[in-house]
Scaffold this motif. Structure first.
Motif, short mmCIF file in Angstrom:
data_model
loop_
_atom_site.label_atom_id
_atom_site.label_comp_id
_atom_site.label_asym_id
_atom_site.label_seq_id
_atom_site.Cartn_x
_atom_site.Cartn_y
_atom_site.Cartn_z
N PHE A 52 0.83 -1.21 0.00
CA PHE A 52 0.00 0.00 0.00
C PHE A 52 0.86 1.26 0.00
CE2 PHE A 52 -2.44 3.37 2.09
CZ PHE A 52 -3.56 3.38 1.30
N ASN A 53 1.83 1.30 0.89
CA ASN A 53 2.64 2.51 1.02
C ASN A 53 3.58 2.72 -0.16
OD1 ASN A 53 1.46 3.34 3.35
ND2 ASN A 53 3.13 2.76 4.71
N GLY A 95 2.46 2.23 -3.25
CA GLY A 95 1.62 2.66 -4.37
C GLY A 95 0.85 1.53 -5.03
N TYR A 96 0.87 0.34 -4.41
CA TYR A 96 0.18 -0.81 -5.02
C TYR A 96 -1.06 -1.16 -4.20
CZ TYR A 96 4.41 -0.90 -7.73
OH TYR A 96 5.44 -0.52 -8.55
N ARG A 97 -2.02 -0.25 -4.23
CA ARG A 97 -3.23 -0.42 -3.42
C ARG A 97 -4.02 -1.66 -3.82
NH1 ARG A 97 -8.33 1.59 -4.88
NH2 ARG A 97 -7.30 2.97 -6.37
N ARG A 98 -4.14 -1.88 -5.12
CA ARG A 98 -4.95 -3.01 -5.55
C ARG A 98 -4.35 -4.34 -5.07
NH1 ARG A 98 -8.85 -1.41 -9.58
NH2 ARG A 98 -9.37 -3.60 -9.78
N ARG A 124 -9.60 3.70 3.91
CA ARG A 124 -9.32 4.40 2.64
C ARG A 124 -9.40 3.42 1.47
NH1 ARG A 124 -4.40 7.54 5.33
NH2 ARG A 124 -5.53 9.40 5.97
N LYS A 160 -11.98 3.88 -1.56
CA LYS A 160 -11.54 4.03 -2.95
C LYS A 160 -12.19 2.96 -3.83
CE LYS A 160 -7.22 6.61 -2.96
NZ LYS A 160 -5.79 6.61 -3.29
N TYR A 188 7.89 9.58 -3.28
CA TYR A 188 8.61 8.59 -2.48
C TYR A 188 9.64 9.24 -1.56
CZ TYR A 188 6.45 5.14 -5.50
OH TYR A 188 5.52 4.37 -6.15
N LEU A 196 7.09 8.82 5.54
CA LEU A 196 5.69 8.80 6.02
C LEU A 196 5.63 8.88 7.55
CD1 LEU A 196 4.19 6.01 3.70
CD2 LEU A 196 4.29 8.48 3.27
N VAL A 217 1.03 8.83 -0.48
CA VAL A 217 0.74 7.44 -0.82
C VAL A 217 -0.19 7.38 -2.04
CG1 VAL A 217 -0.35 5.31 -0.03
CG2 VAL A 217 1.17 6.57 1.50
N ARG A 222 1.85 7.99 -5.02
CA ARG A 222 2.68 6.82 -5.33
C ARG A 222 1.87 5.84 -6.20
NH1 ARG A 222 5.83 5.74 0.49
NH2 ARG A 222 6.80 7.79 0.53
N GLU A 223 0.59 5.77 -5.89
CA GLU A 223 -0.28 4.91 -6.68
C GLU A 223 -0.31 5.37 -8.14
OE1 GLU A 223 -4.83 3.93 -6.33
OE2 GLU A 223 -3.97 4.23 -4.36
N ARG A 224 -0.39 6.71 -8.29
CA ARG A 224 -0.42 7.25 -9.65
C ARG A 224 0.90 6.89 -10.37
NH1 ARG A 224 -1.29 13.62 -10.63
NH2 ARG A 224 -3.14 13.31 -9.36
N ALA A 276 2.98 4.36 -9.61
CA ALA A 276 3.10 2.92 -9.78
C ALA A 276 2.19 2.41 -10.90
CB ALA A 276 2.77 2.21 -8.47
N MET A 317 5.58 -6.84 -5.97
CA MET A 317 4.51 -6.56 -5.01
C MET A 317 3.35 -7.55 -5.19
SD MET A 317 5.26 -4.17 -2.91
CE MET A 317 6.59 -2.99 -2.72
#
Lengths: 251, 218, 486
Positions: free
Chosen positions: A47-48, A50-53, A89, A93, C368, C372, C391, C394-396, C398, C414
């Protein structure tokens, strides 16, 4: 009272001693502890980074594994904070993306029951003197997520002050981050190392034998820095101090 | 499409997720405000003391006088002590305040000829103020009678400001309703200062390096 | 004056050299710790700080939610008060508008109040290309300009320089720009400030055009507000005949009364004072007092893109106080330049990638640039949850990372990790394998070993942890088999 131990993956694989200490401590305080074997990782690294899914299956797993317990207790402020702050969150989302409320519901079920160890001891059990004995000099590093996300306040220190035999020393710059930050420590190795070096220097300035923390991830980082310098200081998890008695030493 | 239309259209698109009352104008007063309107009690004497304390804390030099009749003496003395040869005088400054200024001191009335360049060689300026705020040690000038155009209190290196008791409020929230936003304002909290070198505060850069306040107690 | 942030390396690369620069580290540590301690005291004076912070956040959110309305209201108010309003969709347009406005006055020199917006759009460089000299008049900006340097802090752009470095810059460069530094200049801050006063006074007295930003714009009245300390702002805002203010569209506030919140939040958060020495407010033009021509240039330049992001839009609440920089452990060690834009520190790490996008390597590295730790969120006077936005961004990065090798590999790792964690039996097997091999893993891996990047980065400065013989999971299983309670 029966609680589930949410140990975390790092503790399971690298710091099993901390888990054994938590079990001993809670059982000594009359709590029945279970370790649901289906638990793995809360998904914080994914998650931290950037790989939320990629985190979502783990949110569902956490909900399923811990569904039947009134309290889910973790010796990691960081992982407890991941659940409490970030699971909602992730749920929100997913809903906003039109993928239904299943994840939000999972988060909603889990969040109110997840407690960091010192919260459980002080707030639920109502104890500060856990009957521990630890005849060593110790300085305490409050990890960022416990401090700022969970707002643990001085709970860990209140517990430590009641430990018999302990020589507790104040850590200069205690509230500054140690520089671990999960994948931050490999993505920004130089800044991370500089932060770790400053933290180690502050810890060594206390002259204590041990640096204590409530999060093994931070201790792994600071400990690695101390060992690299062959510094005369070890790291020890708070639970291991609290579990130690004159009869049995966990740390 | 003009840039104006383009920017406004982008804003409306960006806010597509937000439920908005399309007809009624938004109501900024509806925002909840749980903060205090003052952190100080109601006692005027205590508020005045706090003002004096906070002005001094930020290096303004505070002179207390018992009532308005003593202003002239104080102003005359401060200009003499400074050795001021020239003093700028804003329109509408009470003439009494300058009654005891030494005869040899040149008074320069406000006017187009009092340019910034001319002001650069003027020693002092004497003004009143619109409002003074105790909690922050702030004097507000709004260019009204007795305060002068903004450059008057900017270019000379020495500013004497007279505060009447009725102009003092406790807090920032109490000050704003008393001020007319259409007038150009200068809020002054101590003399010019900078912390740009190693975060060390140094008093005195471009604005008046000496700010003296004559505070009328009654 | 041609240095810009264009072409800077990604954050980790730039930060590497900063962490090794002892002088820079010492300057930054001293300055940030001084200001952060002062801020804590100034904030503690107000027992309703939490409520002020909440009100500040809510007022900003309300304004952003109705930004189109308030900008139109502002435009009408400014126009009614004698000002002229211009709209700029991006930096190039803003620079073009300002250049044309200056040209129309026939002047080739302007004096400037410190302004983040004009740094962001690199106005000085654009004016220089048009043959117009822009003189920075804030002491720290002057240091940066004379030193042909880049700003490294929002409030104190020359925070990376100590007093003796500043003395050297003044001695070397002042003479080339105007009045030289006095003979025998020492490094006493008061003397350095005096040198700046003398150097700039002649520029203020002859300037016909002033350029500023604004901390706040009041929609209801058309009033602009600038907070400052030195008086250089007052000089630029009142002495010239023409004033051009370049302001981001997010700086608008609905009402005059709203200042009561922000005039308490901003000074205490930025300079750690109850109030900054000077605050100027002006509404259009005033007869005989101050500039007789006033232009307001409203700048978008990526702000509407930021507004469109439901998580990231909170960055537009920012009032540029820089409290987040002063508490940030990463900023303290990396320095401001590593962030590669006018906005360094935690706020820069979320603002820059939103204003500019995450296409460049530098911009993609910014989200990054944080452990945090959350210190920034704690001190933010308008409660911007910077870690949350980091965070999110970061998703955007990644997700958009398919064409970037690093993130493609990382994404695969991951996902594989998630698979493993979703199969506890497999995880247990991996743990047992690691436990069995533990004797083979030294504290420090041999230099020659072809390690994957992350392991090497870790091991460069830290020892690897010792692996246990047995995972907790296996210990627990055995204990269960023995019957609990041992």
């Amino acid at each position: 009272m029966r609680v589930a131990l949410f140990l975390t993956c790092v503790n399971d694989a690298v710091h099993p001693r901390t888990g054994r200490a938590v079990v001993a401590l809670l059982e000594r305080l009359g709590v029945e502890v279970d370790f649901p074997a289906g638990q793995t990782c809360c998904g914080q690294p994914q998650f931290n980074t950037g790989y939320r899914r990629a985190t979502e299956p783990l949110v569902r797993r956490m909900d399923e594994v811990f569904r039947d317990y009134e309290y889910v207790v973790s010796p990691s402020g960081s992982c407890a904070a991941m659940v409490r702050d970030n699971y909602p969150r992730i749920g929100a989302k997913a809903m906003a993306e039109g993928r239904g409320s299943a994840l939000a519901d999972a988060a909603g079920r889990l969040v109110p029951r997840v407690l960091e160890l010192t919260e459980f001891l002080v707030d639920v059990l109502g104890v500060e003197d856990v009957g521990a004995y630890y005849p060593h000099s110790v300085t305490y590093h409050p990890s960022c997520h416990g401090l700022r996300m969970l707002r643990l306040g001085d709970r860990p220190l209140r517990l430590l002050r009641r430990v018999k035999g302990i020589d507790l020393r104040e850590l200069p710059g205690a509230e500054e981050c140690c520089g671990f930050g999960g994948t931050f420590s490999v993505k920004n190795p130089d800044v991370s190392a500089a932060m770790g070096a400053d933290k180690a220097r502050n810890a060594l300035s206390t002259g204590a034998e041990a640096l204590c923390g409530a999060d093994n991830s931070c201790l792994l980082h600071i400990g690695g820095t101390l060992r690299r310098a062959d510094a005369p200081m070890r790291t020890v998890h708070l639970a291991e101090i609290l579990a130690s008695t004159e009869q049995e030493v966990y740390a | 499409m003009s840039s104006r239309e383009q920017v406004l259209a982008r804003i409306r698109t960006a806010l597509a997720d937000v439920p908005r009352e399309s007809e009624a104008a938004p109501d900024p007063a509806a925002v909840p405000r749980g903060y205090r309107t003052t952190h100080t009690g109601e006692d005027p004497a205590a508020i005045r003391e706090l003002l004096a304390e906070n002005l001094a804390d930020y290096r303004a030099i505070v002179h207390r006088v018992g009532d308005e009749s003593e202003v002239a003496g104080a102003v005359g003395r401060l200009l003499a002590e400074r050795g001021s040869k020239t003093v700028a005088v804003p329109d509408g400054l009470p003439a009494d305040w300058l009654a005891e200024v030494a005869a040899g001191t040149e008074r320069l009335a406000e006017g187009p000829e009092l340019t910034a360049r001319r002001l650069d060689s003027v020693d002092s300026v004497v003004t009143g103020c619109a409002v003074a705020i105790a909690e922050t040690g702030t004097i507000v000038l709004d260019a009204a009678e007795g305060q002068g155009r903004r450059r008057l209190t900017l270019v000379p290196d020495h500013h004497i400001c007279v505060i009447r008791p009725g102009q003092i409020v406790a807090s920032v929230p109490q000050a704003l309703p008393r001020l007319d936003p259409r007038r150009p304002q200068t809020w002054i909290s101590g003399p010019s200062a900078t912390s740009d070198i190693e975060l060390d505060r140094v008093e005195g850069v471009h604005g008046p390096r000496t700010l003296e306040v004559v505070l009328i107690d009654d | 004056m041609s240095r810009t942030f264009v072409g800077m390396p990604p954050f980790p690369t730039a930060a590497r050299s900063s962490t090794k620069d002892g002088q820079l580290r010492a300057n930054l540590t001293h300055a940030t710790h001084t200001i952060r301690d002062k801020r804590a005291k100034a904030v503690a004076e107000l027992d309703d700080w939490a409520e002020l912070r909440e009100a500040g956040k809510r007022i900003k959110d309300h304004t952003l939610r109705h930004l189109d309305h308030y900008l139109e209201q502002l435009e009408a108010s400014v126009t009614a008060a004698g000002g002229q309003v211009h709209w700029a969709a991006d930096a190039a347009e803003a620079n073009r508008i300002v250049t044309e406005l200056v040209r129309a006055t026939g002047e080739t020199e302007v004096v400037k109040v410190k302004s983040m917006a004009t740094q962001e759009i690199e106005l000085n460089e654009a004016l220089a290309k048009a043959g117009i000299s822009a003189y920075e008049t804030d002491l720290a900006e002057l240091i940066v300009q004379l030193g042909d340097d880049l700003p490294s802090h929002i409030l104190v752009p020359a925070i990376h320089k100590n007093r003796s470095e500043i003395r050297d810059i003044f001695q070397d460069a002042m003479g080339r720009w105007g009045r030289p530094a006095p003979e025998g200049l020492t490094d006493r801050p008061a003397e350095l400030a005096e040198a700046a006063r003398l150097h700039l006074r002649e520029k203020f007295l002859r300037a016909k055009v002033g350029i500023s930003g604004a901390n706040f714009m009041i929609a209801e009245t058309g009033t602009l507000v600038v907070l400052e300390s030195e008086g250089n702002g007052r000089m630029c805002l009142t002495l010239p005949e023409t004033l051009i203010s370049v302001v981001g569209i997010e700086k608008v506030l609905p009402r005059w009364q709203d200042l009561e919140v922000f005039l308490q939040l901003l000074p205490r958060s930025s300079t750690a004072e109850r109030m900054n020495p000077y605050t100027s407010t002006w509404t259009g033009t005033s007869d005989g007092d101050g500039p007789q021509r006033f232009h307001l240039v409203l700048v978008d330049n990526g702000r509407t893109d930021t507004l469109a992001d439901t998580v990231g839009r909170q960055a537009l609440r920012c009032i540029r106080c820089s409290a987040c920089l002063n508490v940030c452990p990463v900023y303290e060690r990396a320095g401001g330049h590593a962030y590669g834009s006018a906005y360094p520190g935690p706020i820069g790490a979320i603002l820059t990638p939103q204003l500019r996008g995450v296409e460049s390597e530098l911009d993609a590295s910014l989200p990054y640039a944080s452990s945090l730790c959350g210190a920034c969120y704690e001190v933010c006077p308008v409660a911007i949850d910077i870690p949350e936005v980091l965070v999110h961004l970061r998703e955007r990065v990644a997700e958009g990372g398919g064409h970037r090798d690093g993130h493609r590999v990382e994404g695969a790792v991951m996902r594989a990790t998630t698979w493993l964690f979703d199969h506890p039996a497999a995880l247990g097997a991996v743990e047992r394998a690691a436990g069995a091999m533990r004797g083979l893993v030294p504290r420090r891996l041999p230099e020659k070993l072809p390690l994957p990047g992350p392991a090497k980065a870790w091991n460069d400065s830290r020892d690897l942890p010792e692996l246990p013989e047995e995972s907790f999971r296996d210990w627990w299983k055995k204990r269960e088999q023995r019957g609990s309670g041992e």
